[in-house]
Motif scaffolding. Sequence first.
Motif, PDB file in Angstrom:
ATOM      1  N   MET A   1       0.847  -1.186   0.000  1.00 35.49           N
ATOM      2  CA  MET A   1       0.000   0.000   0.000  1.00 35.49           C
ATOM      3  C   MET A   1       0.886   1.241   0.000  1.00 35.49           C
ATOM      4  SD  MET A   1      -2.994   1.065   2.691  1.00 35.49           S
ATOM      5  CE  MET A   1      -1.882   1.358   4.049  1.00 35.49           C
ATOM      6  N   SER A   2       0.536   2.240  -0.820  1.00 36.66           N
ATOM      7  CA  SER A   2       1.325   3.458  -0.867  1.00 36.66           C
ATOM      8  C   SER A   2       1.024   4.320   0.339  1.00 36.66           C
ATOM      9  CB  SER A   2       1.026   4.234  -2.158  1.00 36.66           C
ATOM     10  OG  SER A   2      -0.323   4.642  -2.190  1.00 36.66           O
TER      11      SER A   2
ATOM     12  N   CYS B   1      15.041   8.610   0.954  1.00 33.70           N
ATOM     13  CA  CYS B   1      14.382   9.868   0.592  1.00 33.70           C
ATOM     14  C   CYS B   1      13.105   9.595  -0.206  1.00 33.70           C
ATOM     15  CB  CYS B   1      15.350  10.772  -0.170  1.00 33.70           C
ATOM     16  SG  CYS B   1      16.693  11.392   0.874  1.00 33.70           S
ATOM     17  N   SER B   2      12.600  10.582  -0.907  1.00 35.82           N
ATOM     18  CA  SER B   2      11.364  10.469  -1.674  1.00 35.82           C
ATOM     19  C   SER B   2      11.287  11.651  -2.619  1.00 35.82           C
ATOM     20  CB  SER B   2      10.141  10.468  -0.740  1.00 35.82           C
ATOM     21  OG  SER B   2       9.984  11.737  -0.123  1.00 35.82           O
TER      22      SER B   2
ATOM     23  N   ARG C   1       9.950  20.891 -17.732  1.00 37.06           N
ATOM     24  CA  ARG C   1       9.001  19.815 -17.405  1.00 37.06           C
ATOM     25  C   ARG C   1       9.772  18.795 -16.577  1.00 37.06           C
ATOM     26  NH1 ARG C   1       7.453  14.844 -19.950  1.00 37.06           N
ATOM     27  NH2 ARG C   1       5.285  14.293 -19.533  1.00 37.06           N
ATOM     28  N   ILE C   2       9.354  18.626 -15.333  1.00 42.26           N
ATOM     29  CA  ILE C   2      10.117  17.825 -14.386  1.00 42.26           C
ATOM     30  C   ILE C   2       9.373  16.543 -14.051  1.00 42.26           C
ATOM     31  CG2 ILE C   2      11.223  17.793 -12.128  1.00 42.26           C
ATOM     32  CD1 ILE C   2      11.393  20.807 -12.297  1.00 42.26           C
ATOM     33  N   VAL C   3      10.083  15.440 -14.139  1.00 39.21           N
ATOM     34  CA  VAL C   3       9.546  14.126 -13.779  1.00 39.21           C
ATOM     35  C   VAL C   3      10.208  13.684 -12.485  1.00 39.21           C
ATOM     36  CG1 VAL C   3       9.295  11.709 -14.468  1.00 39.21           C
ATOM     37  CG2 VAL C   3       9.210  13.518 -16.215  1.00 39.21           C
ATOM     38  N   LEU C   4       9.396  13.379 -11.479  1.00 37.28           N
ATOM     39  CA  LEU C   4       9.873  12.831 -10.212  1.00 37.28           C
ATOM     40  C   LEU C   4       9.292  11.444 -10.029  1.00 37.28           C
ATOM     41  CD1 LEU C   4       8.970  15.819  -7.828  1.00 37.28           C
ATOM     42  CD2 LEU C   4      11.058  15.561  -9.152  1.00 37.28           C
ATOM     43  N   TYR C   5      10.019  10.569  -9.337  1.00 35.17           N
ATOM     44  CA  TYR C   5       9.416   9.293  -8.962  1.00 35.17           C
ATOM     45  C   TYR C   5      10.002   8.815  -7.654  1.00 35.17           C
ATOM     46  CZ  TYR C   5      13.536   6.598 -10.597  1.00 35.17           C
ATOM     47  OH  TYR C   5      14.797   6.055 -10.766  1.00 35.17           O
ATOM     48  N   ASP C   6       9.198   8.051  -6.919  1.00 34.55           N
ATOM     49  CA  ASP C   6       9.655   7.434  -5.666  1.00 34.55           C
ATOM     50  C   ASP C   6      10.305   6.099  -5.979  1.00 34.55           C
ATOM     51  OD1 ASP C   6       8.883   9.325  -3.697  1.00 34.55           O
ATOM     52  OD2 ASP C   6       6.798   8.666  -3.818  1.00 34.55           O
ATOM     53  N   GLN C   7      11.559   5.935  -5.570  1.00 33.40           N
ATOM     54  CA  GLN C   7      12.207   4.631  -5.701  1.00 33.40           C
ATOM     55  C   GLN C   7      11.389   3.587  -4.935  1.00 33.40           C
ATOM     56  OE1 GLN C   7      15.019   4.157  -7.533  1.00 33.40           O
ATOM     57  NE2 GLN C   7      16.498   5.795  -7.165  1.00 33.40           N
ATOM     58  N   ARG C   8      11.449   2.344  -5.368  1.00 33.61           N
ATOM     59  CA  ARG C   8      10.616   1.300  -4.755  1.00 33.61           C
ATOM     60  C   ARG C   8      10.830   1.225  -3.238  1.00 33.61           C
ATOM     61  NH1 ARG C   8      11.722  -4.283  -7.499  1.00 33.61           N
ATOM     62  NH2 ARG C   8      11.269  -3.050  -9.369  1.00 33.61           N
ATOM     63  N   GLY C   9       9.705   1.220  -2.513  1.00 34.74           N
ATOM     64  CA  GLY C   9       9.736   1.177  -1.060  1.00 34.74           C
ATOM     65  C   GLY C   9       9.816   2.535  -0.400  1.00 34.74           C
ATOM     66  N   HIS C  10      10.068   3.568  -1.164  1.00 34.83           N
ATOM     67  CA  HIS C  10      10.179   4.922  -0.635  1.00 34.83           C
ATOM     68  C   HIS C  10       8.928   5.732  -0.983  1.00 34.83           C
ATOM     69  CE1 HIS C  10      14.375   3.593  -0.959  1.00 34.83           C
ATOM     70  NE2 HIS C  10      14.703   4.520  -0.082  1.00 34.83           N
ATOM     71  N   GLY C  11       8.637   6.738  -0.150  1.00 35.16           N
ATOM     72  CA  GLY C  11       7.525   7.627  -0.459  1.00 35.16           C
ATOM     73  C   GLY C  11       6.237   6.869  -0.688  1.00 35.16           C
ATOM     74  N   ARG C  12       5.639   7.074  -1.860  1.00 36.72           N
ATOM     75  CA  ARG C  12       4.369   6.416  -2.187  1.00 36.72           C
ATOM     76  C   ARG C  12       4.528   5.229  -3.142  1.00 36.72           C
ATOM     77  NH1 ARG C  12       0.495  11.394  -3.571  1.00 36.72           N
ATOM     78  NH2 ARG C  12       2.379  12.674  -3.503  1.00 36.72           N
TER      79      ARG C  12
ATOM     80  N   ALA D   1      12.465  -1.457   7.295  1.00 34.93           N
ATOM     81  CA  ALA D   1      12.793  -2.650   6.507  1.00 34.93           C
ATOM     82  C   ALA D   1      13.306  -2.260   5.127  1.00 34.93           C
ATOM     83  CB  ALA D   1      11.573  -3.555   6.389  1.00 34.93           C
ATOM     84  N   VAL D   2      12.708  -1.253   4.535  1.00 30.67           N
ATOM     85  CA  VAL D   2      13.161  -0.753   3.228  1.00 30.67           C
ATOM     86  C   VAL D   2      14.538  -0.131   3.362  1.00 30.67           C
ATOM     87  CG1 VAL D   2      12.697   0.974   1.431  1.00 30.67           C
ATOM     88  CG2 VAL D   2      10.814  -0.400   2.369  1.00 30.67           C
ATOM     89  N   ARG D   3      14.727   0.657   4.411  1.00 32.23           N
ATOM     90  CA  ARG D   3      16.020   1.291   4.652  1.00 32.23           C
ATOM     91  C   ARG D   3      17.122   0.237   4.754  1.00 32.23           C
ATOM     92  NH1 ARG D   3      15.351   3.281   9.837  1.00 32.23           N
ATOM     93  NH2 ARG D   3      16.809   1.786  10.746  1.00 32.23           N
ATOM     94  N   ALA D   4      16.887  -0.817   5.500  1.00 34.15           N
ATOM     95  CA  ALA D   4      17.895  -1.854   5.690  1.00 34.15           C
ATOM     96  C   ALA D   4      18.128  -2.665   4.413  1.00 34.15           C
ATOM     97  CB  ALA D   4      17.485  -2.777   6.832  1.00 34.15           C
ATOM     98  N   ALA D   5      17.052  -2.936   3.672  1.00 35.22           N
ATOM     99  CA  ALA D   5      17.191  -3.731   2.445  1.00 35.22           C
ATOM    100  C   ALA D   5      18.060  -3.008   1.419  1.00 35.22           C
ATOM    101  CB  ALA D   5      15.817  -4.037   1.861  1.00 35.22           C
ATOM    102  N   TRP D   6      17.807  -1.716   1.243  1.00 39.77           N
ATOM    103  CA  TRP D   6      18.625  -0.969   0.286  1.00 39.77           C
ATOM    104  C   TRP D   6      20.031  -0.728   0.824  1.00 39.77           C
ATOM    105  CZ3 TRP D   6      17.810  -1.374  -4.416  1.00 39.77           C
ATOM    106  CH2 TRP D   6      16.524  -1.341  -4.970  1.00 39.77           C
ATOM    107  N   ALA D   7      20.178  -0.622   2.141  1.00 43.16           N
ATOM    108  CA  ALA D   7      21.513  -0.458   2.719  1.00 43.16           C
ATOM    109  C   ALA D   7      22.399  -1.646   2.381  1.00 43.16           C
ATOM    110  CB  ALA D   7      21.406  -0.284   4.229  1.00 43.16           C
ATOM    111  N   ARG D   8      21.838  -2.847   2.399  1.00 39.56           N
ATOM    112  CA  ARG D   8      22.640  -4.023   2.064  1.00 39.56           C
ATOM    113  C   ARG D   8      23.107  -3.972   0.614  1.00 39.56           C
ATOM    114  NH1 ARG D   8      18.781  -6.358   5.575  1.00 39.56           N
ATOM    115  NH2 ARG D   8      17.422  -6.986   3.855  1.00 39.56           N
ATOM    116  N   VAL D   9      22.235  -3.476  -0.281  1.00 46.13           N
ATOM    117  CA  VAL D   9      22.628  -3.322  -1.688  1.00 46.13           C
ATOM    118  C   VAL D   9      23.749  -2.290  -1.809  1.00 46.13           C
ATOM    119  CG1 VAL D   9      21.837  -2.612  -3.977  1.00 46.13           C
ATOM    120  CG2 VAL D   9      20.343  -3.997  -2.510  1.00 46.13           C
TER     121      VAL D   9
END
Length: 323
Positions: free
Chosen positions: A1-2, A53-54, A70-81, A218-226
């Motif tokens: 869920m976002s 971040c987000s 024209r600016i495109v933003l996106y939330d990386q998977r697990g971040h923001g929405r 959990a997202v923070r730790a998962a990406w930290a390992r990467v």
Amino acid sequence: MSRRPARLAAGPYAPPVAVSELSVISADGSRLHAELHGPEGAPAVVLAHGWTCSTAFWAPIVRELAADHRIVLYDQRGHGRSPAAGPGGYSTHALADDLAAVLQQTLAPGERAVVVGHSMGGMTLMAAADRPQLRERAAAVLLCNTGSSRLIERGRVVPLRGERLRVRVQRALLCSRAPLGPVTPLSRRLLKYVTMGPEAGPAVVEACASIVHDCPRAVRAAWARVIGDLDLDAEVGRLAVPTAVLAGTADRLTPLEHARALADRLPRCVGVTELDGLGHMAPVEDPAAVSGVIRGLVATYGDVGGARAAVPESGRVRGAEES
């Protein structure tokens, strides 16, 4: 869920209202929240944020650029929405897939953009070096406060002289699943020490703290390992589009040696900007300086009706010395 961010900064750090929002579907079916800002038909800029971040991180940059880009933003998977990924969904390959999908699904046919990656967002661009979507859709790239390998070994977060102990402690801190808890005076001071330069003001610190504390642990730790095991040195050598590098001289997470190593490896490095006294959060610490570099790349390489202003091949800002 976002999720919507639990806390929003005020003033220039409050996320601007998007012209439109959409869901981008990545190669593995992951859904990514994306936003469009600025007028249609203006030169395009795509912004990829960093670890913990987000899209909210880019608020001051959007305010600097949205009137005529024209600016495109996106939330990386697990971040923001953007929802968290399933098992196996955290990797540099997934980051590259996500960026490729964003470029394919947000830019018009034939449209090219200046693509900017901060921290893990820069690693995303490196990971996507071989993707046709990046080669065909990126007019130029800006790698901001980032590195391609040995991030923990080169980090200067923990002030210990012994390298082995320092690396061990930094890895433990980076990959911790401990909750950050609410934003407090102590957490603000710690975040400023780790991620910002000494002159960062209270509003900047508050904005960054709100964003970072909103990232699920959990997202923070998962990406930290990467990030902790990152090795994209070979991919940097395949990033064939014109690429600029930007760094803060007081960055403890990705010190200047990363920026200089990137410049040496890039096939088409078009400039290195060192922002004196700034830390890892340079786009928030000095949005005018960072947006100025982006504007220069758009003017030189972007689609601006044929008008291409000349800019130096290498720029230095705020008294930084030539590397």
